[in-house]
Design a protein around this motif. Structure first.
Motif, PDB file in Angstrom:
ATOM      1  N   ASP A  21      32.729  52.579  63.922  1.00 24.99           N
ATOM      2  CA  ASP A  21      32.944  52.579  65.370  1.00 24.99           C
ATOM      3  C   ASP A  21      32.191  51.475  66.098  1.00 24.99           C
ATOM      4  O   ASP A  21      32.366  51.306  67.297  1.00 24.99           O
ATOM      5  CB  ASP A  21      32.507  53.920  65.971  1.00 24.99           C
ATOM      6  CG  ASP A  21      33.511  55.025  65.711  1.00 24.99           C
ATOM      7  OD1 ASP A  21      34.696  54.720  65.485  1.00 24.99           O
ATOM      8  OD2 ASP A  21      33.111  56.201  65.743  1.00 24.99           O
ATOM      9  N   LEU A  22      31.340  50.740  65.409  1.00 22.01           N
ATOM     10  CA  LEU A  22      30.523  49.723  66.063  1.00 22.01           C
ATOM     11  C   LEU A  22      31.345  48.495  66.445  1.00 22.01           C
ATOM     12  O   LEU A  22      32.364  48.205  65.817  1.00 22.01           O
ATOM     13  CB  LEU A  22      29.386  49.287  65.132  1.00 22.01           C
ATOM     14  CG  LEU A  22      28.374  50.352  64.717  1.00 22.01           C
ATOM     15  CD1 LEU A  22      27.421  49.789  63.671  1.00 22.01           C
ATOM     16  CD2 LEU A  22      27.618  50.874  65.927  1.00 22.01           C
ATOM     17  N   SER A  23      30.871  47.755  67.441  1.00 21.27           N
ATOM     18  CA  SER A  23      31.467  46.457  67.746  1.00 21.27           C
ATOM     19  C   SER A  23      31.163  45.524  66.577  1.00 21.27           C
ATOM     20  O   SER A  23      30.265  45.799  65.757  1.00 21.27           O
ATOM     21  CB  SER A  23      30.874  45.887  69.033  1.00 21.27           C
ATOM     22  OG  SER A  23      29.512  45.525  68.819  1.00 21.27           O
ATOM     23  N   ALA A  24      31.850  44.411  66.511  1.00 19.66           N
ATOM     24  CA  ALA A  24      31.604  43.450  65.435  1.00 19.66           C
ATOM     25  C   ALA A  24      30.160  42.966  65.458  1.00 19.66           C
ATOM     26  O   ALA A  24      29.512  42.879  64.408  1.00 19.66           O
ATOM     27  CB  ALA A  24      32.572  42.274  65.538  1.00 19.66           C
ATOM     28  N   GLU A  99      30.365  54.291  51.495  1.00 23.33           N
ATOM     29  CA  GLU A  99      29.346  55.058  52.207  1.00 23.33           C
ATOM     30  C   GLU A  99      29.730  55.229  53.661  1.00 23.33           C
ATOM     31  O   GLU A  99      30.234  54.288  54.290  1.00 23.33           O
ATOM     32  CB  GLU A  99      27.992  54.348  52.154  1.00 23.33           C
ATOM     33  CG  GLU A  99      27.320  54.407  50.822  1.00 23.33           C
ATOM     34  CD  GLU A  99      25.921  53.810  50.857  1.00 23.33           C
ATOM     35  OE1 GLU A  99      25.444  53.421  51.940  1.00 23.33           O
ATOM     36  OE2 GLU A  99      25.328  53.716  49.785  1.00 23.33           O
ATOM     37  N   GLY A 100      29.411  56.401  54.172  1.00 16.26           N
ATOM     38  CA  GLY A 100      29.626  56.643  55.593  1.00 16.26           C
ATOM     39  C   GLY A 100      31.045  56.324  56.000  1.00 16.26           C
ATOM     40  O   GLY A 100      31.968  56.350  55.199  1.00 16.26           O
ATOM     41  N   GLU A 101      31.210  56.032  57.242  1.00 14.04           N
ATOM     42  CA  GLU A 101      32.527  55.669  57.738  1.00 14.04           C
ATOM     43  C   GLU A 101      32.633  54.155  57.796  1.00 14.04           C
ATOM     44  O   GLU A 101      31.986  53.498  58.598  1.00 14.04           O
ATOM     45  CB  GLU A 101      32.761  56.278  59.110  1.00 14.04           C
ATOM     46  CG  GLU A 101      32.894  57.782  59.051  1.00 14.04           C
ATOM     47  CD  GLU A 101      33.070  58.408  60.417  1.00 14.04           C
ATOM     48  OE1 GLU A 101      32.764  57.760  61.437  1.00 14.04           O
ATOM     49  OE2 GLU A 101      33.522  59.547  60.452  1.00 14.04           O
ATOM     50  N   THR A 109      30.128  42.141  47.678  1.00 15.19           N
ATOM     51  CA  THR A 109      30.310  42.115  49.123  1.00 15.19           C
ATOM     52  C   THR A 109      30.370  43.523  49.699  1.00 15.19           C
ATOM     53  O   THR A 109      30.941  44.421  49.087  1.00 15.19           O
ATOM     54  CB  THR A 109      31.624  41.375  49.484  1.00 15.19           C
ATOM     55  OG1 THR A 109      31.598  40.071  48.896  1.00 15.19           O
ATOM     56  CG2 THR A 109      31.825  41.247  50.991  1.00 15.19           C
ATOM     57  N   LEU A 110      29.808  43.672  50.880  1.00 16.00           N
ATOM     58  CA  LEU A 110      29.969  44.889  51.673  1.00 16.00           C
ATOM     59  C   LEU A 110      31.042  44.595  52.721  1.00 16.00           C
ATOM     60  O   LEU A 110      30.868  43.701  53.548  1.00 16.00           O
ATOM     61  CB  LEU A 110      28.653  45.270  52.359  1.00 16.00           C
ATOM     62  CG  LEU A 110      28.708  46.290  53.491  1.00 16.00           C
ATOM     63  CD1 LEU A 110      29.387  47.586  53.074  1.00 16.00           C
ATOM     64  CD2 LEU A 110      27.317  46.549  54.043  1.00 16.00           C
ATOM     65  N   TYR A 111      32.155  45.303  52.646  1.00 18.13           N
ATOM     66  CA  TYR A 111      33.212  45.181  53.643  1.00 18.13           C
ATOM     67  C   TYR A 111      32.987  46.258  54.695  1.00 18.13           C
ATOM     68  O   TYR A 111      32.907  47.446  54.361  1.00 18.13           O
ATOM     69  CB  TYR A 111      34.598  45.345  53.018  1.00 18.13           C
ATOM     70  CG  TYR A 111      34.966  44.176  52.144  1.00 18.13           C
ATOM     71  CD1 TYR A 111      35.653  43.088  52.670  1.00 18.13           C
ATOM     72  CD2 TYR A 111      34.576  44.136  50.804  1.00 18.13           C
ATOM     73  CE1 TYR A 111      35.963  41.999  51.879  1.00 18.13           C
ATOM     74  CE2 TYR A 111      34.882  43.049  50.010  1.00 18.13           C
ATOM     75  CZ  TYR A 111      35.574  41.986  50.549  1.00 18.13           C
ATOM     76  OH  TYR A 111      35.875  40.893  49.773  1.00 18.13           O
ATOM     77  N   VAL A 112      32.848  45.833  55.943  1.00 15.40           N
ATOM     78  CA  VAL A 112      32.706  46.777  57.045  1.00 15.40           C
ATOM     79  C   VAL A 112      34.084  46.907  57.671  1.00 15.40           C
ATOM     80  O   VAL A 112      34.631  45.945  58.218  1.00 15.40           O
ATOM     81  CB  VAL A 112      31.670  46.300  58.080  1.00 15.40           C
ATOM     82  CG1 VAL A 112      31.539  47.318  59.202  1.00 15.40           C
ATOM     83  CG2 VAL A 112      30.312  46.069  57.406  1.00 15.40           C
ATOM     84  N   LEU A 113      34.639  48.114  57.560  1.00 14.43           N
ATOM     85  CA  LEU A 113      35.989  48.392  58.011  1.00 14.43           C
ATOM     86  C   LEU A 113      35.930  48.840  59.469  1.00 14.43           C
ATOM     87  O   LEU A 113      35.573  49.977  59.765  1.00 14.43           O
ATOM     88  CB  LEU A 113      36.622  49.474  57.131  1.00 14.43           C
ATOM     89  CG  LEU A 113      36.484  49.260  55.618  1.00 14.43           C
ATOM     90  CD1 LEU A 113      37.106  50.409  54.847  1.00 14.43           C
ATOM     91  CD2 LEU A 113      37.061  47.926  55.198  1.00 14.43           C
TER      92      LEU A 113
END
Length: 131
Positions: A21-24, A99-101, A109-113
């Motif tokens: 839910d965070l902004s970029a 992990e988490g949402e 790489t960590l992809y933040v969806l």
């Protein structure tokens, strides 16, 4: 990949999944604070693709500690290593953990969806045609 399957993928059809839910900007700050030097990629308009069971290749993933899932994103927002430009599409490698949402980890790489996405199953042959 047949045309109907490609249209389903591109139109975001599938089970709705909540991402981060965070902004970029806040997501980038969160990753830098909590995961140090981890390479990361912020994406929107994403699909979690779950590979349908398909024999040896499927079992080989599990033996390497990977899950038969990957991310296909239509819109890269930011890539910390500069591999992708804003607006590019990306297909991740296979999932190491989730992990988490909205935090999808691969080996590198960590992809933040960001925002909402979908979950769909995919065959190996369809996956290989997404290059």
């Amino acid at each position: 990949m047949d045309l109907a399957r490609l249209q389903q993928l591109l139109n975001g059809q599938g089970e709705i999944v909540k991402g981060c839910d965070l902004s970029a900007e806040d997501a980038a700050s969160f990753v830098q604070t909590n995961f140090g030097q981890q390479s990361f990629c912020l994406v929107r308009d994403w699909v979690l693709l779950e590979l349908e069971p398909c024999g040896e290749g499927y079992d080989a993933l599990h033996s390497r500690g990977l899950e038969p899932a990957l991310v296909y994103a239509h819109n890269v927002v930011f890539d910390s290593r500069g591999r992708f430009n804003s607006g590019d599409w990306v297909r991740s490698t296979f999932q190491l953990k989730y992990e988490g949402e909205g935090l999808f980890f691969t080996k590198n790489t960590l992809y933040v969806l960001l925002g909402m996405g979908t979950r769909q199953s995919i065959t190996l042959s369809d996956l290989l045609s997404l290059s």
